[in-house]
Write an enzyme that holds these catalytic residues in place. Structure first.
Site, PDB file in Angstrom:
ATOM      1  N   LYS A 107      25.213 -15.806 -23.650  1.00 43.21           N
ATOM      2  CA  LYS A 107      23.702 -15.811 -23.077  1.00 43.21           C
ATOM      3  C   LYS A 107      22.830 -15.669 -24.331  1.00 43.21           C
ATOM      4  O   LYS A 107      23.231 -14.887 -25.457  1.00 43.21           O
ATOM      5  CB  LYS A 107      23.541 -14.590 -22.062  1.00 43.21           C
ATOM      6  CG  LYS A 107      23.928 -13.396 -22.619  1.00 43.21           C
ATOM      7  CD  LYS A 107      23.363 -12.158 -21.528  1.00 43.21           C
ATOM      8  CE  LYS A 107      21.942 -11.795 -21.847  1.00 43.21           C
ATOM      9  NZ  LYS A 107      21.519 -11.362 -22.795  1.00 43.21           N
ATOM     10  N   ASP A 108      21.921 -16.219 -24.355  1.00 45.77           N
ATOM     11  CA  ASP A 108      20.750 -15.914 -25.174  1.00 45.77           C
ATOM     12  C   ASP A 108      20.390 -14.446 -25.087  1.00 45.77           C
ATOM     13  O   ASP A 108      20.462 -13.831 -24.083  1.00 45.77           O
ATOM     14  CB  ASP A 108      19.387 -16.776 -24.729  1.00 45.77           C
ATOM     15  CG  ASP A 108      19.336 -18.069 -25.548  1.00 45.77           C
ATOM     16  OD1 ASP A 108      20.038 -18.592 -26.537  1.00 45.77           O
ATOM     17  OD2 ASP A 108      18.623 -18.934 -24.984  1.00 45.77           O
ATOM     18  N   LYS A 157       0.672  -1.213  -0.187  1.00 48.67           N
ATOM     19  CA  LYS A 157       0.002  -0.046  -0.095  1.00 48.67           C
ATOM     20  C   LYS A 157       0.772   1.156  -0.069  1.00 48.67           C
ATOM     21  O   LYS A 157       0.736   2.395  -0.697  1.00 48.67           O
ATOM     22  CB  LYS A 157      -0.700  -0.120   1.287  1.00 48.67           C
ATOM     23  CG  LYS A 157      -2.074   0.736   1.258  1.00 48.67           C
ATOM     24  CD  LYS A 157      -2.718   0.612   2.444  1.00 48.67           C
ATOM     25  CE  LYS A 157      -3.320  -0.619   2.763  1.00 48.67           C
ATOM     26  NZ  LYS A 157      -4.055  -0.754   4.025  1.00 48.67           N
ATOM     27  N   LYS A 170      23.433 -12.155 -31.134  1.00 48.51           N
ATOM     28  CA  LYS A 170      22.981 -10.692 -31.766  1.00 48.51           C
ATOM     29  C   LYS A 170      21.753 -10.995 -32.359  1.00 48.51           C
ATOM     30  O   LYS A 170      20.717 -10.621 -31.618  1.00 48.51           O
ATOM     31  CB  LYS A 170      24.182 -10.668 -32.816  1.00 48.51           C
ATOM     32  CG  LYS A 170      23.944  -9.450 -33.520  1.00 48.51           C
ATOM     33  CD  LYS A 170      24.897  -9.444 -34.570  1.00 48.51           C
ATOM     34  CE  LYS A 170      24.659  -8.381 -35.692  1.00 48.51           C
ATOM     35  NZ  LYS A 170      25.029  -8.893 -37.288  1.00 48.51           N
ATOM     36  N   GLY A 191      27.788  -7.646 -26.507  1.00 43.13           N
ATOM     37  CA  GLY A 191      27.075  -7.844 -27.737  1.00 43.13           C
ATOM     38  C   GLY A 191      27.770  -7.364 -28.807  1.00 43.13           C
ATOM     39  O   GLY A 191      28.423  -8.046 -29.795  1.00 43.13           O
ATOM     40  N   GLY A 192      27.406  -6.012 -29.248  1.00 43.79           N
ATOM     41  CA  GLY A 192      27.861  -5.313 -30.324  1.00 43.79           C
ATOM     42  C   GLY A 192      29.188  -5.371 -30.533  1.00 43.79           C
ATOM     43  O   GLY A 192      30.087  -5.322 -31.467  1.00 43.79           O
TER      44      GLY A 192
END
Lengths: 415, 415
Positions: B168-169, B93, B142, B363-364
């Site tokens: 990782k996925d 709350k 990617k 990633g990139g």
């Protein structure tokens, strides 16, 4: 044509190229890259590619005021038919990428078809209670922590005897040695029967369904075996998918009331989070809440009136095509329940804003009545009857002592 | 002395009596009412009553700047030993009651004893990989949506061959006909073996655990039977309790990596929500995440550095007494993983801020390497080795073509 779910975002940024940003979202959250793909790859990936539906820029007049409402369509083929997959797709990484708020969602018919929605809905709840011609009245347990079964039973009886239709547990009442769920249900439903013999009314008791996620279905079955005829559930603390799976389970054949606990971590900021009409409206309804509580604009915990109206619309609309998508099956309506700080003097306002298909819900407004909780419930029923009869509360109070006592201490807010 | 869990809130209000407000919270979220209770009732309810621990008011200098940090202790006896019960108690709350943010939580030893925490932790993950003397390196798939098993396998192989420790996925890869979890695991682990024969390294593949909540354990078992050696999990889309129950399940005997998807709906606002150190730090660790991803302060999706450091502290501290509570058992440490926009030129900064017990995650920065993903991984490993050897990246680049190519396009940010 690819079926898609569409998300609308409000993105604040003083300088961004919103059209470029929108394109980046549409590509980044679906196929990852696009313009650099060879034509053959593009042909293959086309059906997975997100699309920018619209970008409406509002320049604003000062620093921090410039924003755009951006709509992106996400192909259904990219995600499974569950709310976690949808949320992670449309507002997973993106939720962390600037001053951005998810303000609306529109579903594909195919996605919607995985969601039976409320098992009872407004008509089903009314059917269980045998009440079709007026707003319902709910009362909330006051002090429950540290109290034993006989104390709960007594408190329950007093609320029930005042003529309320539903009584809900406090959302902070968890499994505990004094009042475990199956014994609490038994004790309270005994009190309900006793009151029922006096009032002639039926009653639903929304008992709080709590504990470890993977044991919730067992808890629910145990409570139902003990007679439970409704559940209260803290949806946001568990996740929408849990509500969906409880509501879709044929064994859990009682209405589910969604409590908004923890929702305030997500809806109030203008710049971040998920808007109330999505969080406490659309997602609650598709996930299967028969009854949805949210902070009213009237009382102690406040939400702006227009947000309340947007939740109400999401829960009540029958024009599913416009607001949800091309549903293949009808989606029952959920009861909107504006809550917190409600007293009888607010009933005209509540009924003006919510009409008949609402539940007037009070805690302190019942228990704090100067003549006790029974009179507290009666004062609310008298207020509801007065509004339905086109009377002012002051007029009605002239012949109803309980209502008079209530408006003497809390006053009346005219609609 | 009553065992309690303590919550700290930051509450903004230009005029409020913060001490009175704090008292209202302590009573309202526990016993409901206090001063009006008879002495005998007070004696009975004392052990359930919340207590105000401290109220620190900061007056500020302009409108909207006045706030107080309020600490409230909630007796353990009031709630069950699960995160939904704790969150509903301390920020249910209350989350909807004004401009209020939950900024810290301190647990009782008794509450903590219900949380075994990470099954592997940093040491366990290092043990699985056989790497103890350097930060780990992770690469992120990617483009995955719309790709088939052979494409995923090829992409996996290239990442693995560059010398990464974990892959990782994408968190938006859900169950789909092209790459269902058990076949994806088989295909990727074949690629891992092939790469392993070349690099001599072991590799963990965090496959995305998705689908309906009540079937997650079955999904996990199916994936483990197919060889899965780690899971990625979208914790906030499912709820902390689900992570807790997965991590506590002895059958799910692989590390769990927590993705922060949807967390941005809760932590970024200064006025609302749950602070990052709680949401992505303490709660993730007690719920059992071995590895926790969060937006870095360096790259494309940014979180302020001090918030990153607070998460790091929550995940790494061994002084549990000070930050968590009097734990009866040690709580393993979770790997902090600052993510998004990471390239090799940021490695000096990352290691300055996070030390050795982190995972460099790109990633990139791997896939976008001008010589391809294999060179991308190698450039990161060269950057990590350089920093550990006390070399500048420019020095190391002189004898490492892959690192040179990376810093030629992305540059170097010196620590």
């Amino acid at each position: 044509m690819t079926a898609t779910c569409t998300a609308t975002y409000r993105l604040y940024d003083d300088k961004a190229d919103f059209h470029k940003k929108a394109q980046g979202i549409a590509v980044g959250l679906t196929v990852g890259s696009w313009t650099e793909l060879p034509a053959a790859q593009q042909a293959k990936m086309e059906k997975h590619l997100g699309k920018v539906v619209s970008v409406d820029v509002v320049e604003g007049s000062g620093a921090g005021e410039r924003y755009a409402d951006i709509r992106i369509a996400y192909p259904d083929i990219n995600f499974s038919r569950d709310i976690p997959a949808l949320l992670v797709t449309i507002f997973g990484k993106l939720s962390m990428d600037g001053r951005i708020k998810l303000i609306d969602v529109h579903f594909s018919g195919d996605f919607l078809s995985a969601f039976p929605g409320p098992k009872f809905g407004i008509e089903g709840v009314r059917e269980l209670l045998g009440v079709h011609d007026r707003p319902l009245l709910m009362s909330i347990f006051k002090s429950v922590i540290g109290h034993d079964l006989s104390e709960l039973q007594e408190q329950f009886y007093k609320q029930a005897a005042g003529g309320v239709d539903l009584i809900k547990d406090d959302e902070i009442l968890f499994e505990n040695p004094l009042t475990p769920i199956e014994r609490r249900v038994e004790a309270c439903l005994q009190a309900a029967e006793r009151a029922s013999r006096e009032t002639g009314q039926k009653l639903l008791y929304a008992t709080n369904l709590t504990g470890p996620t993977f044991r919730l279905k067992d808890q629910a079955r145990k409570a139902i075996a003990a007679g439970a005829n409704a559940f209260l559930f803290n949806v946001l603390a568990y996740g929408f998918d849990v509500l969906h799976e409880l509501a879709a389970d044929p064994d859990i054949n009682v209405p589910i009331m969604a409590h908004p606990a923890v929702a305030g971590a997500m809806y109030p900021s203008p710049h971040y989070g998920i808007a109330a009409n999505v969080l406490l409206g659309k997602l609650m309804r598709i996930a299967g809440a028969d009854i949805v509580l949210f902070p009213s604009p009237y009382g102690s915990v406040v939400m702006p009136r227009e947000e309340n109206m947007a939740i109400k619309h999401a829960l009540l609309t029958t024009d599913l095509e416009a607001d949800y998508g091309s549903a293949k099956q009808p989606l029952k309506r959920s009861f909107p329940v504006p809550s917190a700080g409600i007293h009888p003097g607010l009933v005209p306002l509540i009924l003006r804003d919510f009409g008949h298909d609402t539940i007037v819900n009070a805690g302190g407004g019942v228990h704090g009545h100067p003549q006790g909780a029974i009179a507290g419930g009666q004062a609310f029923r008298q207020a509801i009857d007065a509004v339905l009869a086109g009377q002012s509360l002051q007029e009605a109070a002239a012949s109803h002592a309980e209502l008079k006592a209530a408006i003497d201490i809390w006053g009346v807010k005219e609609a």
